[in-house]
Scaffold this motif. Structure first.
Motif, PDB file in Angstrom:
ATOM      1  N   GLN A 178       0.838  -1.198   0.000  1.00  0.00           N
ATOM      2  CA  GLN A 178       0.000   0.000   0.000  1.00  0.00           C
ATOM      3  C   GLN A 178       0.877   1.254   0.000  1.00  0.00           C
ATOM      4  O   GLN A 178       1.670   1.480   0.906  1.00  0.00           O
ATOM      5  N   GLY A 179       0.739   2.043  -1.046  1.00  0.00           N
ATOM      6  CA  GLY A 179       1.526   3.272  -1.154  1.00  0.00           C
ATOM      7  C   GLY A 179       2.987   3.052  -1.443  1.00  0.00           C
ATOM      8  O   GLY A 179       3.790   3.990  -1.370  1.00  0.00           O
ATOM      9  N   SER A 180       3.371   1.827  -1.789  1.00  0.00           N
ATOM     10  CA  SER A 180       4.776   1.532  -2.062  1.00  0.00           C
ATOM     11  C   SER A 180       5.221   2.179  -3.375  1.00  0.00           C
ATOM     12  O   SER A 180       4.462   2.238  -4.350  1.00  0.00           O
ATOM     13  N   LEU A 181       6.478   2.636  -3.402  1.00  0.00           N
ATOM     14  CA  LEU A 181       7.064   3.214  -4.619  1.00  0.00           C
ATOM     15  C   LEU A 181       7.904   2.190  -5.379  1.00  0.00           C
ATOM     16  O   LEU A 181       8.540   2.528  -6.369  1.00  0.00           O
ATOM     17  N   PRO A 184       5.302   0.059  -8.586  1.00  0.00           N
ATOM     18  CA  PRO A 184       3.865   0.169  -8.306  1.00  0.00           C
ATOM     19  C   PRO A 184       2.987  -0.384  -9.426  1.00  0.00           C
ATOM     20  O   PRO A 184       1.836  -0.753  -9.178  1.00  0.00           O
ATOM     21  N   ARG A 185       3.521  -0.457 -10.652  1.00  0.00           N
ATOM     22  CA  ARG A 185       2.708  -0.991 -11.752  1.00  0.00           C
ATOM     23  C   ARG A 185       2.433  -2.489 -11.610  1.00  0.00           C
ATOM     24  O   ARG A 185       1.584  -3.033 -12.307  1.00  0.00           O
ATOM     25  N   LEU A 186       3.172  -3.133 -10.699  1.00  0.00           N
ATOM     26  CA  LEU A 186       2.912  -4.552 -10.442  1.00  0.00           C
ATOM     27  C   LEU A 186       1.767  -4.768  -9.463  1.00  0.00           C
ATOM     28  O   LEU A 186       1.202  -5.854  -9.400  1.00  0.00           O
ATOM     29  N   ASN A 187       1.429  -3.720  -8.704  1.00  0.00           N
ATOM     30  CA  ASN A 187       0.402  -3.861  -7.670  1.00  0.00           C
ATOM     31  C   ASN A 187      -0.920  -4.305  -8.288  1.00  0.00           C
ATOM     32  O   ASN A 187      -1.396  -3.731  -9.264  1.00  0.00           O
ATOM     33  N   GLY A 188      -1.493  -5.344  -7.695  1.00  0.00           N
ATOM     34  CA  GLY A 188      -2.769  -5.841  -8.167  1.00  0.00           C
ATOM     35  C   GLY A 188      -2.683  -6.799  -9.338  1.00  0.00           C
ATOM     36  O   GLY A 188      -3.695  -7.356  -9.767  1.00  0.00           O
ATOM     37  N   LEU A 237      24.064 -13.278  -0.095  1.00  0.00           N
ATOM     38  CA  LEU A 237      22.619 -13.314   0.112  1.00  0.00           C
ATOM     39  C   LEU A 237      21.976 -12.213  -0.710  1.00  0.00           C
ATOM     40  O   LEU A 237      22.575 -11.153  -0.933  1.00  0.00           O
ATOM     41  N   GLU A 238      20.741 -12.479  -1.135  1.00  0.00           N
ATOM     42  CA  GLU A 238      19.960 -11.445  -1.809  1.00  0.00           C
ATOM     43  C   GLU A 238      18.841 -10.993  -0.881  1.00  0.00           C
ATOM     44  O   GLU A 238      18.132 -11.817  -0.303  1.00  0.00           O
ATOM     45  N   LEU A 239      18.734  -9.676  -0.731  1.00  0.00           N
ATOM     46  CA  LEU A 239      17.594  -9.117  -0.019  1.00  0.00           C
ATOM     47  C   LEU A 239      16.445  -9.069  -1.024  1.00  0.00           C
ATOM     48  O   LEU A 239      16.329  -8.140  -1.815  1.00  0.00           O
ATOM     49  N   VAL A 240      15.626 -10.108  -1.011  1.00  0.00           N
ATOM     50  CA  VAL A 240      14.570 -10.259  -2.002  1.00  0.00           C
ATOM     51  C   VAL A 240      13.485  -9.213  -1.805  1.00  0.00           C
ATOM     52  O   VAL A 240      12.954  -8.661  -2.769  1.00  0.00           O
ATOM     53  N   TYR A 241      13.157  -8.932  -0.555  1.00  0.00           N
ATOM     54  CA  TYR A 241      12.119  -7.928  -0.301  1.00  0.00           C
ATOM     55  C   TYR A 241      12.247  -7.401   1.119  1.00  0.00           C
ATOM     56  O   TYR A 241      12.541  -8.154   2.058  1.00  0.00           O
ATOM     57  N   LEU A 242      12.031  -6.109   1.257  1.00  0.00           N
ATOM     58  CA  LEU A 242      11.975  -5.443   2.556  1.00  0.00           C
ATOM     59  C   LEU A 242      10.830  -4.448   2.474  1.00  0.00           C
ATOM     60  O   LEU A 242      10.744  -3.664   1.523  1.00  0.00           O
ATOM     61  N   GLY A 243       9.934  -4.493   3.444  1.00  0.00           N
ATOM     62  CA  GLY A 243       8.809  -3.567   3.389  1.00  0.00           C
ATOM     63  C   GLY A 243       8.211  -3.312   4.755  1.00  0.00           C
ATOM     64  O   GLY A 243       8.260  -4.163   5.650  1.00  0.00           O
ATOM     65  N   LEU A 244       7.636  -2.118   4.896  1.00  0.00           N
ATOM     66  CA  LEU A 244       6.933  -1.725   6.116  1.00  0.00           C
ATOM     67  C   LEU A 244       5.476  -1.427   5.791  1.00  0.00           C
ATOM     68  O   LEU A 244       5.165  -0.862   4.738  1.00  0.00           O
ATOM     69  N   ILE A 245       4.592  -1.814   6.695  1.00  0.00           N
ATOM     70  CA  ILE A 245       3.182  -1.453   6.590  1.00  0.00           C
ATOM     71  C   ILE A 245       3.082   0.065   6.776  1.00  0.00           C
ATOM     72  O   ILE A 245       3.825   0.644   7.580  1.00  0.00           O
ATOM     73  N   PRO A 246       2.213   0.754   6.022  1.00  0.00           N
ATOM     74  CA  PRO A 246       2.188   2.223   6.044  1.00  0.00           C
ATOM     75  C   PRO A 246       2.210   2.872   7.425  1.00  0.00           C
ATOM     76  O   PRO A 246       2.908   3.869   7.632  1.00  0.00           O
ATOM     77  N   ALA A 276      17.838  -5.429  -5.540  1.00  0.00           N
ATOM     78  CA  ALA A 276      17.419  -4.589  -6.664  1.00  0.00           C
ATOM     79  C   ALA A 276      16.292  -3.699  -6.180  1.00  0.00           C
ATOM     80  O   ALA A 276      15.420  -4.141  -5.422  1.00  0.00           O
ATOM     81  N   VAL A 277      16.294  -2.434  -6.623  1.00  0.00           N
ATOM     82  CA  VAL A 277      15.283  -1.485  -6.167  1.00  0.00           C
ATOM     83  C   VAL A 277      14.864  -0.599  -7.337  1.00  0.00           C
ATOM     84  O   VAL A 277      15.662  -0.277  -8.219  1.00  0.00           O
ATOM     85  N   ASP A 278      13.603  -0.218  -7.346  1.00  0.00           N
ATOM     86  CA  ASP A 278      13.064   0.699  -8.353  1.00  0.00           C
ATOM     87  C   ASP A 278      13.802   2.041  -8.243  1.00  0.00           C
ATOM     88  O   ASP A 278      13.916   2.607  -7.159  1.00  0.00           O
ATOM     89  N   SER A 279      14.275   2.547  -9.384  1.00  0.00           N
ATOM     90  CA  SER A 279      15.027   3.809  -9.369  1.00  0.00           C
ATOM     91  C   SER A 279      14.178   4.984  -8.890  1.00  0.00           C
ATOM     92  O   SER A 279      14.712   6.006  -8.458  1.00  0.00           O
ATOM     93  N   ASN A 280      12.845   4.863  -8.975  1.00  0.00           N
ATOM     94  CA  ASN A 280      11.962   5.942  -8.526  1.00  0.00           C
ATOM     95  C   ASN A 280      11.638   5.869  -7.033  1.00  0.00           C
ATOM     96  O   ASN A 280      10.940   6.741  -6.515  1.00  0.00           O
ATOM     97  N   ASN A 281      12.127   4.825  -6.368  1.00  0.00           N
ATOM     98  CA  ASN A 281      11.856   4.667  -4.938  1.00  0.00           C
ATOM     99  C   ASN A 281      12.949   5.378  -4.142  1.00  0.00           C
ATOM    100  O   ASN A 281      13.847   4.745  -3.567  1.00  0.00           O
ATOM    101  N   ALA A 282      12.867   6.695  -4.108  1.00  0.00           N
ATOM    102  CA  ALA A 282      13.912   7.500  -3.463  1.00  0.00           C
ATOM    103  C   ALA A 282      14.087   7.180  -1.979  1.00  0.00           C
ATOM    104  O   ALA A 282      15.224   7.074  -1.496  1.00  0.00           O
ATOM    105  N   PRO A 283      13.012   7.000  -1.190  1.00  0.00           N
ATOM    106  CA  PRO A 283      13.216   6.676   0.232  1.00  0.00           C
ATOM    107  C   PRO A 283      13.977   5.370   0.428  1.00  0.00           C
ATOM    108  O   PRO A 283      14.853   5.275   1.297  1.00  0.00           O
ATOM    109  N   ALA A 284      13.658   4.355  -0.393  1.00  0.00           N
ATOM    110  CA  ALA A 284      14.366   3.079  -0.263  1.00  0.00           C
ATOM    111  C   ALA A 284      15.824   3.224  -0.669  1.00  0.00           C
ATOM    112  O   ALA A 284      16.717   2.667  -0.022  1.00  0.00           O
TER     113      ALA A 284
END
Length: 318
Positions: A178-181, A184-188, A237-246, A276-284
């Motif tokens: 939710q609200g992830s940068l 985002p086109r993959l959401n849903g 190791l690969e950090l496959v995913y890191l995320g926080l709930i809003p 790997a990280v989306d180039s538009n995800n500036a906070p990450a």
């Protein structure tokens, strides 16, 4: 077949030449050591090299594609980056379409391709073949050495993945979108179980390296996730995913997640940590760079939803 153009599976004697084409650069075939290394990788990952498809024009191999189907109903296309002049309409797009048609009625929902940003012609060809830009992915890594853990707030704890808490992990991963940068086109586009299966398939899954950050006082019971997989044939190791709930963003818990990822890598003797990280995800990007991750390269990810045509075909049939 159209005129003297053939679209077909590669014969056994053509596999080596097709791999030279796929792995080559700037119109030059790949060196023998690169082909041999990929063959070792293919054996390790159980890739079916009999599934290479090629386009031949006047008996000459022009382009080739190796589709690799992964859990989570996705397919990654390995293809050449050099686009021969005047071959897009005659050979390349028909080959891409043929591969898509071959898999569209199977358990594959999404097709992806990763291309170097400098390969503008290859990017244009896949756009012509109705692939949409998903993101520019920036690949980062760092040497692993133990860092100080950040003290968890009261009521917070770490919990490793197990079949019994699969639902909690799936719910937490879904909530972090939710609200992830990050892409985002993959959401849903995928259901959460396909997402989880896809994450498990990114390298070597070890449930002891998947962590849920629990909050006993929170409404959802979880704050975020850290998913680490062992890299194939390396000691990293690969950090496959890191995320926080809003509700937990902006509270420096991202730093807590990163420190835990680095220390978990150090605890099993990994030498490097990559992601790997989306180039538009500036906070990450700021988070990762703050923790010593440095840029390796970038790739343009393009996506095609195979369900679009499947749904259209079903509508026509009705």
């Amino acid at each position: 077949m159209a005129g003297d153009v053939q679209i077909r599976r590669a014969q056994r004697a053509e596999v080596h030449g097709a791999l030279q084409l796929i792995l080559g650069s700037q119109g030059r075939p790949a060196a023998e050591e690169h082909v041999v290394d990929f063959l070792r990788y293919a054996v390790y990952r159980a890739l079916d090299l009999n599934d290479i498809w090629l386009a031949a024009h006047s008996g000459r191999m022009v382009w080739a594609i190796l589709p690799v189907i992964s859990p989570g109903k996705t397919m990654l296309l390995f293809s050449p980056t050099h686009v021969p002049a005047h071959e897009q309409d005659k050979c390349i797009c028909p080959l891409v379409e043929h591969v898509i048609e071959h898999y569209q009625n199977r358990a594959v929902d999404l097709a992806q391709v990763l291309l170097d940003p400098d390969d503008a012609n290859a990017v244009s060809v896949f756009k012509m073949c109705r692939f949409e830009p998903l993101a520019e992915l920036i690949y980062l890594d760092r040497e692993v050495r133990r860092v100080g853990e950040m003290a968890l707030p009261n009521g917070f704890s770490w919990e490793a993945y197990s079949p019994s808490n699969h639902g909690a992990f799936a719910a937490a991963v879904g909530a972090t979108y939710q609200g992830s940068l990050d892409c985002p086109r993959l959401n849903g586009r995928r259901n959460i179980d396909d997402v989880i299966e896809g994450h498990k398939a990114a390298g070597e899954f070890d449930p002891k390296l998947w962590f849920l950050l629990r909050d006993s006082g929170g409404v959802a019971g979880a704050a975020g996730v850290v998913l680490l997989n062992r890299s194939t044939r390396t000691d990293s190791l690969e950090l496959v995913y890191l995320g926080l709930i809003p509700a937990y963003r902006g509270k420096k818990l991202g730093d807590t997640l990163m420190r835990h990822a680095i220390n978990s890598a150090a605890a099993i003797g990994a030498r490097r940590l990559s992601l790997a990280v989306d180039s538009n995800n500036a906070p990450a990007l700021r988070l990762y760079q703050r923790h010593g991750m440095t840029r390796l390269c970038s790739r343009i990810a393009l996506l095609r939803d195979l369900r679009d045509r499947r749904i259209a075909n079903e509508s026509v049939a009705q």
